[in-house]
Design a protein around this motif. Structure first.
Motif, PDB file in Angstrom:
ATOM      1  N   GLU A 136     -39.693   1.266  19.697  1.00 22.69           N
ATOM      2  CA  GLU A 136     -40.018   0.235  18.720  1.00 22.69           C
ATOM      3  C   GLU A 136     -41.325   0.323  18.452  1.00 22.69           C
ATOM      4  O   GLU A 136     -41.791  -0.010  17.580  1.00 22.69           O
ATOM      5  CB  GLU A 136     -39.713  -1.033  19.564  1.00 22.69           C
ATOM      6  N   ASN A 137     -42.459   0.475  19.124  1.00 20.84           N
ATOM      7  CA  ASN A 137     -43.737   0.700  19.039  1.00 20.84           C
ATOM      8  C   ASN A 137     -43.968   1.411  18.164  1.00 20.84           C
ATOM      9  O   ASN A 137     -45.036   1.403  17.216  1.00 20.84           O
ATOM     10  CB  ASN A 137     -44.370   0.698  20.521  1.00 20.84           C
ATOM     11  N   LEU A 138     -43.554   2.664  18.412  1.00 14.51           N
ATOM     12  CA  LEU A 138     -43.598   3.879  17.565  1.00 14.51           C
ATOM     13  C   LEU A 138     -43.464   3.625  16.240  1.00 14.51           C
ATOM     14  O   LEU A 138     -44.088   3.931  15.184  1.00 14.51           O
ATOM     15  CB  LEU A 138     -43.124   5.249  18.078  1.00 14.51           C
ATOM     16  N   ALA A 139     -42.155   2.953  15.932  1.00 23.05           N
ATOM     17  CA  ALA A 139     -41.713   2.623  14.667  1.00 23.05           C
ATOM     18  C   ALA A 139     -42.743   1.646  13.954  1.00 23.05           C
ATOM     19  O   ALA A 139     -43.005   1.694  12.670  1.00 23.05           O
ATOM     20  CB  ALA A 139     -40.364   2.174  14.784  1.00 23.05           C
TER      21      ALA A 139
ATOM     22  N   SER B  17     -49.872   7.028  16.075  1.00 21.15           N
ATOM     23  CA  SER B  17     -49.036   6.335  16.321  1.00 21.15           C
ATOM     24  C   SER B  17     -48.336   6.628  18.063  1.00 21.15           C
ATOM     25  O   SER B  17     -48.123   5.756  18.759  1.00 21.15           O
ATOM     26  CB  SER B  17     -47.603   6.552  15.565  1.00 21.15           C
ATOM     27  N   LEU B  18     -48.444   8.066  18.331  1.00 19.07           N
ATOM     28  CA  LEU B  18     -48.031   8.416  19.620  1.00 19.07           C
ATOM     29  C   LEU B  18     -49.000   7.824  20.555  1.00 19.07           C
ATOM     30  O   LEU B  18     -48.677   7.604  21.615  1.00 19.07           O
ATOM     31  CB  LEU B  18     -48.057   9.906  19.623  1.00 19.07           C
ATOM     32  N   LYS B  19     -50.271   8.155  20.192  1.00 14.45           N
ATOM     33  CA  LYS B  19     -51.228   7.470  21.187  1.00 14.45           C
ATOM     34  C   LYS B  19     -51.105   5.942  21.393  1.00 14.45           C
ATOM     35  O   LYS B  19     -51.403   5.887  22.664  1.00 14.45           O
ATOM     36  CB  LYS B  19     -52.826   7.886  20.542  1.00 14.45           C
ATOM     37  N   SER B  20     -50.746   5.297  20.536  1.00 10.86           N
ATOM     38  CA  SER B  20     -50.862   3.772  20.845  1.00 10.86           C
ATOM     39  C   SER B  20     -49.462   3.290  21.538  1.00 10.86           C
ATOM     40  O   SER B  20     -49.230   2.506  22.042  1.00 10.86           O
ATOM     41  CB  SER B  20     -50.939   3.134  19.436  1.00 10.86           C
TER      42      SER B  20
ATOM     43  N   SER C 128     -50.060  13.426  30.326  1.00 11.67           N
ATOM     44  CA  SER C 128     -50.532  14.593  29.753  1.00 11.67           C
ATOM     45  C   SER C 128     -49.351  15.418  28.935  1.00 11.67           C
ATOM     46  O   SER C 128     -50.051  16.082  27.789  1.00 11.67           O
ATOM     47  CB  SER C 128     -50.674  15.461  31.088  1.00 11.67           C
ATOM     48  N   ARG C 129     -48.055  15.103  29.018  1.00 11.74           N
ATOM     49  CA  ARG C 129     -47.257  15.719  28.316  1.00 11.74           C
ATOM     50  C   ARG C 129     -47.232  15.201  26.872  1.00 11.74           C
ATOM     51  O   ARG C 129     -47.271  15.777  25.725  1.00 11.74           O
ATOM     52  CB  ARG C 129     -45.578  15.375  28.740  1.00 11.74           C
ATOM     53  N   LEU C 130     -47.471  13.773  26.539  1.00 12.28           N
ATOM     54  CA  LEU C 130     -47.551  13.111  25.474  1.00 12.28           C
ATOM     55  C   LEU C 130     -48.843  13.388  24.723  1.00 12.28           C
ATOM     56  O   LEU C 130     -48.729  13.806  23.432  1.00 12.28           O
ATOM     57  CB  LEU C 130     -47.639  11.835  25.637  1.00 12.28           C
TER      58      LEU C 130
END
Length: 318
Positions: A16-19, A31-34, A45-47
């Motif tokens: 949901e946050n990514l969307a 977006s991935l960082k947030s 670390s994987r992200l």
């Protein structure tokens, strides 16, 4: 290496946050960082590695492949559908809702086998200790052999089902035949399939037979997936979408009528979306009942198992 699956409630928050971030115009890496905090610090670390891959131009679905063993089978194919059709935010919101729906049920299913198994193993160990300290060595060895045979056989059966495609196909066919529970399994598979198929059909990014094959991946039931691949083969051989899907899938009368209407009007995406919504609604209502029944059944089983094993231990002691 075995990796723990990401909890579905955390996966729902992440999706949901990514969307929201993507819909607001942020880039995929930003977006991935947030959004990554929703998955927990152990995946940071994987992200970070996934963000670097997307910064280098890799699509989100492909970058997430490094987490494939920790994600449910439907997650990455749905993201890849978004990559191909340009509807990633919409599909992420769908994943968030779907993961929330499944979270409670997956916890119940885990407790269905974990709690009874833990109870049985605990009392088996206590019984073994009683044999060791209070009974002849020969009886202890015989009982230990029985335990090894029972638990070893169970482990081999589970391993065969997981590793053998033929065994998994047979088990999934049987799952669909179980009264009431088979309906849940089938509707869940159909809901996921038709949701993705509707998106692909609207975007028209590939041939229809490829849409069916690609959308089939989200089904966790191998038997349904096999039927969908057969439908794709029929379409390649000249069959209509309606004939191929109705010949290969166990569809209800209303679902067949919707597909027939979609074929006649040329609005297959609307028919598919309708089937996806109605089957998911059916799954939700059935899962609510399932969760209530199973919780009570587990409680009764554990109480009976404890009483039975206490009586058995008392016989061994006295």
């Amino acid at each position: 290496m075995l990796e723990n699956p990401i909890p579905l409630d955390k996966l729902a928050s992440f999706s949901e946050n990514l969307a929201r971030c993507l819909a607001a115009g942020l880039s995929v890496p930003a977006s991935l960082k947030s959004s990554g905090f929703a998955l927990g610090p152990h995946l940071s670390s994987r992200l970070a590695a996934i963000r670097k891959q997307t910064e280098a131009g890799q699509e989100l679905g492909l970058a997430l492949k490094s987490l494939e063993n920790q994600l449910p089978v439907f997650f990455i194919p749905t993201i890849q559908c978004g990559d191909e059709t340009g509807r990633t935010p919409e599909l992420l919101l769908y994943l968030a809702e779907h993961c929330r729906m499944m979270h409670c049920t997956w916890k119940t299913l885990r407790h269905t086998w974990l709690l009874p198994l833990t109870t049985i193993v605990t009392f088996s160990c206590l019984r073994l200790l009683i044999y060791f300290f209070l009974h002849p060595l020969r009886e202890t060895i015989v009982y230990l052999g029985q335990l090894i045979t029972m638990y070893g056989g169970l482990f081999v059966v589970v391993l065969m089902i997981q590793k053998s495609p033929q065994a998994r196909l047979v088990v999934d066919h049987l799952r669909l035949r179980v009264p009431w529970f088979g309906d849940i399994d089938r509707d869940l598979a159909l809901s996921r399939f038709f949701h993705l198929f509707a998106v692909f059909y609207t975007a028209a990014v590939m041939r229809v037979d490829k849409m069916v094959e690609t959308s089939a991946v989200v089904s966790q039931n191998v038997a349904v997936r096999s039927n969908l691949h057969r439908a794709a083969d029929e379409i390649r051989n000249g069959a209509t979408i309606f004939d191929a899907l109705t010949n290969s899938l166990d569809l209800q009368g209303e679902q067949k009528a919707m597909l027939a209407t979609g074929e006649e009007t040329g609005k297959f995406e609307e028919a598919s979306s309708h089937i996806a919504r109605t089957t998911e609604d059916s799954v939700k209502s059935r899962l609510n009942i399932f969760n209530q029944i199973v919780r009570k059944a587990i409680f009764i089983f554990i109480v009976l198992a404890i009483l039975s094993n206490i009586f058995s231990l008392a016989v061994l002691l006295f």
